[in-house]
Write an enzyme that holds these catalytic residues in place. Structure first.
Site, PDB file in Angstrom:
ATOM      1  N   ASN A   1      34.996  40.828 -14.449  1.00  0.00           N
ATOM      2  CA  ASN A   1      33.727  40.652 -15.077  1.00  0.00           C
ATOM      3  C   ASN A   1      33.254  41.664 -15.142  1.00  0.00           C
ATOM      4  O   ASN A   1      32.649  42.871 -14.059  1.00  0.00           O
ATOM      5  CB  ASN A   1      33.281  39.716 -14.025  1.00  0.00           C
ATOM      6  CG  ASN A   1      32.006  39.282 -14.031  1.00  0.00           C
ATOM      7  OD1 ASN A   1      31.198  40.352 -14.765  1.00  0.00           O
ATOM      8  ND2 ASN A   1      31.208  37.742 -14.049  1.00  0.00           N
TER       9      ASN A   1
ATOM     10  N   ASP B   1      29.733  42.522 -16.109  1.00  0.00           N
ATOM     11  CA  ASP B   1      28.588  41.842 -15.940  1.00  0.00           C
ATOM     12  C   ASP B   1      27.809  43.236 -15.598  1.00  0.00           C
ATOM     13  O   ASP B   1      26.499  43.633 -15.949  1.00  0.00           O
ATOM     14  CB  ASP B   1      27.825  41.142 -14.687  1.00  0.00           C
ATOM     15  CG  ASP B   1      28.002  39.576 -15.711  1.00  0.00           C
ATOM     16  OD1 ASP B   1      28.541  39.211 -17.100  1.00  0.00           O
ATOM     17  OD2 ASP B   1      28.329  38.159 -14.795  1.00  0.00           O
ATOM     18  N   HIS B   2      28.107  43.609 -13.977  1.00  0.00           N
ATOM     19  CA  HIS B   2      27.565  44.626 -13.348  1.00  0.00           C
ATOM     20  C   HIS B   2      26.853  45.931 -14.579  1.00  0.00           C
ATOM     21  O   HIS B   2      27.218  46.809 -13.404  1.00  0.00           O
ATOM     22  CB  HIS B   2      27.387  44.338 -12.050  1.00  0.00           C
ATOM     23  CG  HIS B   2      27.528  42.839 -11.396  1.00  0.00           C
ATOM     24  ND1 HIS B   2      26.469  42.561 -11.232  1.00  0.00           N
ATOM     25  CD2 HIS B   2      28.168  42.765 -10.890  1.00  0.00           C
ATOM     26  CE1 HIS B   2      26.061  41.343 -11.608  1.00  0.00           C
ATOM     27  NE2 HIS B   2      27.503  41.278 -10.472  1.00  0.00           N
TER      28      HIS B   2
ATOM     29  N   ARG C   1      17.845  51.026 -16.459  1.00  0.00           N
ATOM     30  CA  ARG C   1      16.785  52.354 -17.121  1.00  0.00           C
ATOM     31  C   ARG C   1      16.923  51.889 -18.639  1.00  0.00           C
ATOM     32  O   ARG C   1      16.613  52.661 -19.201  1.00  0.00           O
ATOM     33  CB  ARG C   1      18.051  53.456 -16.836  1.00  0.00           C
ATOM     34  CG  ARG C   1      17.445  54.598 -16.072  1.00  0.00           C
ATOM     35  CD  ARG C   1      16.077  54.664 -15.443  1.00  0.00           C
ATOM     36  NE  ARG C   1      16.482  55.462 -14.411  1.00  0.00           N
ATOM     37  CZ  ARG C   1      16.407  56.904 -13.612  1.00  0.00           C
ATOM     38  NH1 ARG C   1      16.690  57.594 -15.257  1.00  0.00           N
ATOM     39  NH2 ARG C   1      16.432  56.579 -12.242  1.00  0.00           N
TER      40      ARG C   1
ATOM     41  N   HIS D   1      28.773  36.964 -18.314  1.00  0.00           N
ATOM     42  CA  HIS D   1      27.782  35.825 -17.791  1.00  0.00           C
ATOM     43  C   HIS D   1      26.429  36.359 -18.229  1.00  0.00           C
ATOM     44  O   HIS D   1      26.012  37.320 -18.358  1.00  0.00           O
ATOM     45  CB  HIS D   1      27.644  35.847 -15.916  1.00  0.00           C
ATOM     46  CG  HIS D   1      26.640  34.676 -16.108  1.00  0.00           C
ATOM     47  ND1 HIS D   1      26.315  34.001 -14.776  1.00  0.00           N
ATOM     48  CD2 HIS D   1      26.513  33.633 -17.067  1.00  0.00           C
ATOM     49  CE1 HIS D   1      25.563  33.438 -14.749  1.00  0.00           C
ATOM     50  NE2 HIS D   1      25.685  33.095 -15.923  1.00  0.00           N
TER      51      HIS D   1
ATOM     52  N   ARG E   1      19.773  39.083 -17.356  1.00  0.00           N
ATOM     53  CA  ARG E   1      19.380  39.893 -16.734  1.00  0.00           C
ATOM     54  C   ARG E   1      20.186  41.336 -16.606  1.00  0.00           C
ATOM     55  O   ARG E   1      20.866  41.921 -16.355  1.00  0.00           O
ATOM     56  CB  ARG E   1      19.021  39.487 -15.026  1.00  0.00           C
ATOM     57  CG  ARG E   1      20.230  38.700 -14.215  1.00  0.00           C
ATOM     58  CD  ARG E   1      20.605  39.227 -12.858  1.00  0.00           C
ATOM     59  NE  ARG E   1      19.520  37.983 -12.493  1.00  0.00           N
ATOM     60  CZ  ARG E   1      19.747  36.876 -11.338  1.00  0.00           C
ATOM     61  NH1 ARG E   1      20.234  36.968 -11.144  1.00  0.00           N
ATOM     62  NH2 ARG E   1      18.527  35.368 -11.608  1.00  0.00           N
TER      63      ARG E   1
ATOM     64  N   THR F   1      25.503  22.598  -5.632  1.00  0.00           N
ATOM     65  CA  THR F   1      26.613  21.882  -4.388  1.00  0.00           C
ATOM     66  C   THR F   1      25.341  23.034  -3.472  1.00  0.00           C
ATOM     67  O   THR F   1      25.306  24.318  -3.552  1.00  0.00           O
ATOM     68  CB  THR F   1      27.177  22.073  -3.841  1.00  0.00           C
ATOM     69  OG1 THR F   1      28.250  23.267  -3.849  1.00  0.00           O
ATOM     70  CG2 THR F   1      28.345  20.903  -5.014  1.00  0.00           C
ATOM     71  N   THR F   2      25.473  22.327  -1.819  1.00  0.00           N
ATOM     72  CA  THR F   2      24.803  23.461  -0.790  1.00  0.00           C
ATOM     73  C   THR F   2      26.528  24.809  -0.724  1.00  0.00           C
ATOM     74  O   THR F   2      25.268  25.753  -1.041  1.00  0.00           O
ATOM     75  CB  THR F   2      24.633  22.759   0.084  1.00  0.00           C
ATOM     76  OG1 THR F   2      26.468  22.006   0.380  1.00  0.00           O
ATOM     77  CG2 THR F   2      24.052  22.483   0.809  1.00  0.00           C
TER      78      THR F   2
ATOM     79  N   GLU G   1      37.822  26.601 -12.425  1.00  0.00           N
ATOM     80  CA  GLU G   1      37.183  27.636 -11.264  1.00  0.00           C
ATOM     81  C   GLU G   1      36.973  27.159  -9.274  1.00  0.00           C
ATOM     82  O   GLU G   1      35.361  26.659  -9.524  1.00  0.00           O
ATOM     83  CB  GLU G   1      36.705  28.875 -11.966  1.00  0.00           C
ATOM     84  CG  GLU G   1      35.954  30.008 -11.685  1.00  0.00           C
ATOM     85  CD  GLU G   1      35.988  31.457 -12.432  1.00  0.00           C
ATOM     86  OE1 GLU G   1      36.002  31.754 -12.917  1.00  0.00           O
ATOM     87  OE2 GLU G   1      35.937  31.762 -11.604  1.00  0.00           O
TER      88      GLU G   1
ATOM     89  N   HIS H   1      34.115  34.341  -7.251  1.00  0.00           N
ATOM     90  CA  HIS H   1      33.827  34.800  -6.813  1.00  0.00           C
ATOM     91  C   HIS H   1      33.795  35.956  -5.237  1.00  0.00           C
ATOM     92  O   HIS H   1      33.849  35.489  -4.208  1.00  0.00           O
ATOM     93  CB  HIS H   1      32.611  33.984  -6.539  1.00  0.00           C
ATOM     94  CG  HIS H   1      31.158  34.048  -6.166  1.00  0.00           C
ATOM     95  ND1 HIS H   1      30.236  34.124  -7.385  1.00  0.00           N
ATOM     96  CD2 HIS H   1      30.383  34.574  -5.345  1.00  0.00           C
ATOM     97  CE1 HIS H   1      28.726  34.829  -6.869  1.00  0.00           C
ATOM     98  NE2 HIS H   1      28.893  35.400  -6.145  1.00  0.00           N
TER      99      HIS H   1
ATOM    100  N   GLY I   1      34.393  40.517 -10.667  1.00  0.00           N
ATOM    101  CA  GLY I   1      33.787  41.547 -10.989  1.00  0.00           C
ATOM    102  C   GLY I   1      32.898  42.711  -9.998  1.00  0.00           C
ATOM    103  O   GLY I   1      33.074  43.812  -9.886  1.00  0.00           O
ATOM    104  N   HIS I   2      31.709  42.052  -9.354  1.00  0.00           N
ATOM    105  CA  HIS I   2      31.291  43.291  -8.548  1.00  0.00           C
ATOM    106  C   HIS I   2      32.282  44.388  -7.825  1.00  0.00           C
ATOM    107  O   HIS I   2      31.706  45.235  -7.479  1.00  0.00           O
ATOM    108  CB  HIS I   2      30.261  42.382  -7.315  1.00  0.00           C
ATOM    109  CG  HIS I   2      30.052  42.474  -6.899  1.00  0.00           C
ATOM    110  ND1 HIS I   2      29.619  43.552  -5.296  1.00  0.00           N
ATOM    111  CD2 HIS I   2      27.941  43.421  -7.166  1.00  0.00           C
ATOM    112  CE1 HIS I   2      29.046  44.080  -5.237  1.00  0.00           C
ATOM    113  NE2 HIS I   2      27.465  43.888  -5.880  1.00  0.00           N
TER     114      HIS I   2
HETATM  115  N1  PXP Z   1      33.621  33.830 -11.174  1.00  0.00           N
HETATM  116  C1  PXP Z   1      32.684  32.897 -11.626  1.00  0.00           C
HETATM  117  C2  PXP Z   1      32.605  31.939 -12.067  1.00  0.00           C
HETATM  118  C3  PXP Z   1      31.005  33.688 -11.376  1.00  0.00           C
HETATM  119  O1  PXP Z   1      29.836  33.286 -12.078  1.00  0.00           O
HETATM  120  C4  PXP Z   1      31.442  34.886 -10.845  1.00  0.00           C
HETATM  121  C5  PXP Z   1      30.069  35.592 -10.959  1.00  0.00           C
HETATM  122  O2  PXP Z   1      29.685  35.775 -12.003  1.00  0.00           O
HETATM  123  C6  PXP Z   1      32.798  35.946 -11.065  1.00  0.00           C
HETATM  124  C7  PXP Z   1      33.830  34.503 -11.120  1.00  0.00           C
HETATM  125  C8  PXP Z   1      33.174  36.898 -10.245  1.00  0.00           C
HETATM  126  O3  PXP Z   1      32.568  37.155  -8.918  1.00  0.00           O
HETATM  127  P1  PXP Z   1      32.306  39.248  -8.503  1.00  0.00           P
HETATM  128  O4  PXP Z   1      31.342  39.423  -9.651  1.00  0.00           O
HETATM  129  O5  PXP Z   1      31.361  38.381  -7.057  1.00  0.00           O
HETATM  130  O6  PXP Z   1      33.344  38.873  -8.093  1.00  0.00           O
END
Ligand code: PXP
Length: 252
Positions: free
Chosen positions: A11, A13-14, A22, A47, A53, A104-105, A155, A198, A220-221
């Site tokens: 992933n 995204d970051h 910037r 995503h 964002r 969910t919670t 997932e 995640h 990802g992160h």
């Molecule tokens: N899977 C899903 C459905 C997610 O929403 C995310 C976060 O965008 C990830 C995996 C990846 O999570 P992380 O960035 O914490 O590894």
């Protein structure tokens, strides 16, 4: 049981989060995607959030145009996102919650009762040949609800498990792993393809990779964070190696 090969979806995204801090075009998430693939990623996940964002519409278009590996488009189940997905036509769409009331919670999509609005969206994407997954809590009832909605893939949300690992709470780690194992076994048993993700990092990925029904991890992160210190190539290779070590325990 014989475990399927375990795919790594990276992933990116970051990378876009840093770019957007910037404005401008650096660092380019699409360049990161190419590097991740060269380092062993089996697919790329991004995503497109409603508030844009991090990933932007043009990033998704470029990813689809340039990548030779499957693109997994994470998105909220909204008419706007469905329309974009239909146009971009990724390999897969993972439907995720973006609003508090969709969760969910613990954090996955709330699909037990009251999620019938997802059914036509899932069908519309499937009719276009797009593989649909639902990002959900690892619970048996949720697996049943996903199948009932017609989703071929789930997932499993690994966030609660990863928090327990970070806190060093052994009892909770075992409990959360057991939830993941039971949901994966049940889901696969009723015909769902099982993914997970995640919060996964080098210190938490191995036991999840050892769950034999899981076919794909999306990470990802932690990878993008490690890349600051080791470079993205090394970060992806280290994660791939840790996943392979975890998966090797299945055959052992
Ligand atoms: N899977 C899903 C459905 C997610 O929403 C995310 C976060 O965008 C990830 C995996 C990846 O999570 P992380 O960035 O914490 O590894």
């Amino acid at each position: 049981m014989k475990a399927p090969p375990l795919r790594l979806g990276v992933n990116i995204d970051h990378v876009a989060t840093v770019r957007n801090a910037r404005g401008g075009i650096h660092p380019d998430p699409v360049r990161a995607a190419h590097l991740a693939v060269l380092a062993g990623a089996d697919g790329i996940t991004a995503h497109l959030r409603e508030d844009r964002r991090h990933i932007r519409d043009q990033d998704m278009e470029r990813l689809k145009g340039e990548l030779f590996v499957p693109l997994n488009f994470e998105m909220a189940a909204t008419p706007e996102m469905i329309e974009i997905a239909m146009r971009i036509h990724p390999h897969a769409c993972c439907l995720v919650p973006e609003k508090r009331e969709e969760r969910t919670t613990e954090g996955g999509l709330d699909i037990i009762g009251g999620a019938s609005h997802l059914r036509p969206m899932i069908q519309e994407l499937k009719d276009q040949g797009i593989r649909v997954s639902l990002f959900v809590e690892p619970e048996i009832q949720v697996m049943e609800a996903a199948r009932e909605l017609g989703a071929p893939v789930v997932e499993l949300h690994t966030g609660t498990y990863c928090e327990a690992v970070a806190e060093g709470d052994e009892a909770r780690v075992s409990h959360e792993l057991e939830r993941l194992r039971r949901a994966a076994a049940h889901g696969a048993g009723i015909g769902l393809e099982i993914h997970a993700g995640h919060g996964l990092a080098l210190d938490s990925v191995r036991p999840v990779a050892a769950i034999p029904q899981i076919a794909e991890l999306n990470i990802g992160h932690s990878l993008i964070g490690e890349a600051i210190f080791t470079g993205l190539d090394e970060a992806v290779r280290a994660m791939r190696a840790a996943m392979d070590e975890g998966r090797a325990q299945v055959a052992a």
